[in-house]
Design an enzyme around this catalytic site. Structure first.
Site, PDB file in Angstrom:
ATOM      1  NE  ARG A   1      -8.732   1.758  10.315  1.00  0.00           N
ATOM      2  CZ  ARG A   1      -7.504   1.578  10.114  1.00  0.00           C
ATOM      3  NH1 ARG A   1      -6.825   2.666   9.283  1.00  0.00           N
ATOM      4  NH2 ARG A   1      -6.699   0.687  10.355  1.00  0.00           N
TER       5      ARG A   1
ATOM      6  CG  HIS B   1      -5.353  -2.239  -0.215  1.00  0.00           C
ATOM      7  ND1 HIS B   1      -4.620  -2.153  -1.078  1.00  0.00           N
ATOM      8  CD2 HIS B   1      -5.029  -1.556   0.976  1.00  0.00           C
ATOM      9  CE1 HIS B   1      -3.584  -1.333  -0.721  1.00  0.00           C
ATOM     10  NE2 HIS B   1      -4.000  -0.880   0.456  1.00  0.00           N
ATOM     11  CG  ASP B   2      -6.738  -4.905   4.971  1.00  0.00           C
ATOM     12  OD1 ASP B   2      -6.179  -4.098   4.496  1.00  0.00           O
ATOM     13  OD2 ASP B   2      -7.586  -4.962   5.657  1.00  0.00           O
TER      14      ASP B   2
ATOM     15  CG  ASP C   1      -5.904  -3.601  -3.966  1.00  0.00           C
ATOM     16  OD1 ASP C   1      -6.682  -2.745  -3.618  1.00  0.00           O
ATOM     17  OD2 ASP C   1      -4.624  -3.470  -3.644  1.00  0.00           O
TER      18      ASP C   1
ATOM     19  CB  SER D   1      -0.992  -0.038   1.286  1.00  0.00           C
ATOM     20  OG  SER D   1      -1.915   0.979   1.200  1.00  0.00           O
TER      21      SER D   1
END
Lengths: 365, 365
Positions: free
Chosen positions: B216, B344-345, B311, B146
């Protein structure tokens, strides 16, 4: 184009899906064109989440053009020289129909957060009462995009005898987890606005504008395609003279700030929460244990489903899910994926193929 | 595994990309394993946006496992029995390195919103000073996922003689318009929190927790894939006993509420704004008029780029853009798209292929 706007009062109570009851309610309605003698040329248009009854033409009061003006009008895809087009503000909205900003006849006070939870099914039931009022037994077409598309689909399921054709554009048979998640972030922004007062902001003579603004900014990102944003704004810096705030660096930030601010002036926060909850809870197959084919097996009308390739809020696959279930359920359905440049919002704009498909569907015998 | 955590003070000033200068600064650093005699086995790991120096092992103070513990450790993909791994909290962060929550040595007061704007280039320059301090002339590998991947790429461009290999995972050569747009919504939520006080919340002895929480929650949606969310939560309703708030209906809402709340306890709002601005402004080709090939033509190290198919924050295409520019610039580069279930994680989690590819790259001659 003959535009008539009126507020229609319904004395007959409406039992809501939640179990609550509205003893009476109002619908703000706009119509375009003329109803023919045998009442066979009526088209019901359902608006999306933040839309309203004003679908076409120019509203002389607000000076605003209707949200589907590119599609509805004389010689347009939905031709008002041939059809009588009806659009009503959904229950729970904030554009004239009964909703959180209306006065509760039982208490004499504004409903605010106490307006009951509303579902897509409730909208359809309210519109059925509107059909009865207008003495329209069978709509030539019920159609809409996004949340309005869900509503059109529900019409086909709930009242199979009362429409000939159904158009479901940029929509889905249910909200996805990601859809719900995005809406929850928006609601969180609103709820935590210091001026929200747990939904009682009207009593406090204020408005949770900041929360609404952030919510709309997020919404906007989901309505546009990534590519469209890239083409429109890229990584261009905002001209200093036209910055809406000192915190802005990029054009895209400025655009979202501007759009969010404008929206927060006009929309009601309790309506925002209610409408997004209605969207989240929609599932056409809820009554058939998740079996969409079974839910759709009652449909008698012809179905046109349109998805847009750049739509990531309700991607084309969602339309395909409806088509596949429809095929299995022996529903006459057509599914088309169009190249929309505007992401989810593509359904709002006139485009050669889109217009031809809608018009052909309407005219087809 | 030998874990050493220390705060390193740098007296040598750092001229920032913005033109501001930090006369001195601290970096909070953690190392794993042992540096060999000729200092040729060092690996620099760069953290993502909200990560920090604690990349592996268990922190006895916080009882937290490092963010890349699945990848870094004895006999893991980045093997600490063979390599000396270094991770530093980025400048502007809030985990020990100089940032908005640090005391400004010039004024004796906490920096707060007055901490200067920081860029990815500034992080790389600060880490170059850290390399000098550790007497590491050439990193065996600089890597990260990232925002950490962007940082690794910038290392390869800024200091081509000081690294042998570079690993860029789930990253991009620049933020897209949609990335910037999402970050702006997050920042808007923070700025409009009534406890933000224009960034001076520490002086007011408070914290814009609500804004941070909403920010968040949105971030989380972008880190997970749509499919993963669907599989993990679907449209399941939250059990009443475990609802974090009365407004919650669905499991996914509860999850986001919980995650957001937890994050807002620990992260600093000015850091959030600063870090996202650094992310938005990153463009590896900024100094070469948008020509990434030209920017990458100085690279001497070998490059491994990994993208994950699920992602949507930095989709695989962004990795491909780096690969294509690298090929044209005659850089030795490998690009792999992996099937990551976590969106993405995915870069955070160990997986057979992922581990093998990283390890093979590290060990290759």
């Amino acid at each position: 184009m003959n535009i008539v706007k009126k507020l229609i009062h319904f004395d007959k109570g409406l039992l809501l899906e939640s179990g609550s009851k509205l003893d009476s309610f109002d619908l703000m309605v706009e119509t375009y064109g003329e109803l023919n003698e045998d009442k066979s040329n009526a088209i019901l248009v359902c608006h999306a989440f933040s839309g309203n009854h004003h679908a076409a033409g120019l509203d002389p009061e607000t000076n605003q053009v209707g949200w589907w003006d590119q599609i509805i009008g004389p010689k347009k895809a939905i031709d008002t020289e041939k059809y009588f087009v009806v659009c009503s503000n959904n229950l729970g909205g904030c554009s004239g129909s009964s909703g959180p900003t209306s006065v509760n006849p039982d208490t004499g006070k504004v409903y605010g957060k106490d307006f009951p939870a509303i579902s897509v099914m409730d909208w359809v039931n309210a519109q059925k009462l509107l059909s009865d009022f207008l003495q329209i037994k069978k709509w030539h077409l019920v159609t809409g995009g996004s949340l309005g598309g869900m509503q059109a689909l529900q019409w086909a399921i709930s009242f199979p005898d009362n429409l000939l054709k159904c158009g479901v554009f940029a929509a889905a048979a249910k909200s996805s987890t990601q859809n719900i998640a995005m809406n929850e972030v928006s609601r969180e922004s609103i709820r935590k606005d210091v001026n929200f007062f747990d939904g009682n902001y009207i009593e406090h003579n204020t408005k949770p504008k900041n929360g609404l603004k952030a919510a709309r900014m997020l919404g906007h990102i989901t309505y546009l395609s990534e590519k469209h944003m890239d083409v429109k704004f890229g990584r261009k810096f905002q001209n200093t003279d036209s910055k809406v705030s000192g915190n802005v660096d990029y054009e895209v930030e400025n655009y979202l700030q501007y759009k969010g601010e404008k929206f927060s002036d006009s929309f009601d926060a309790n309506s925002y929460i209610l409408m997004t909850k209605a969207m989240d809870s929609y599932d056409a197959s809820a009554d058939t244990n998740g079996n969409l084919e079974k839910a759709m097996s009652v449909i008698k009308c012809r179905l046109l489903i349109i998805g847009f390739d750049s739509d990531w809020l309700y991607p084309p696959q969602r339309g395909k899910d409806i088509q596949l279930a429809g095929m299995k359920a022996n529903v006459s359905c057509t599914y088309v994926i169009l190249p929309g440049e505007q992401g989810h919002d593509s359904f709002l704009f006139s485009a050669d193929k889109y217009d031809v498909i809608i018009n052909t569907f309407i005219e087809s015998q």
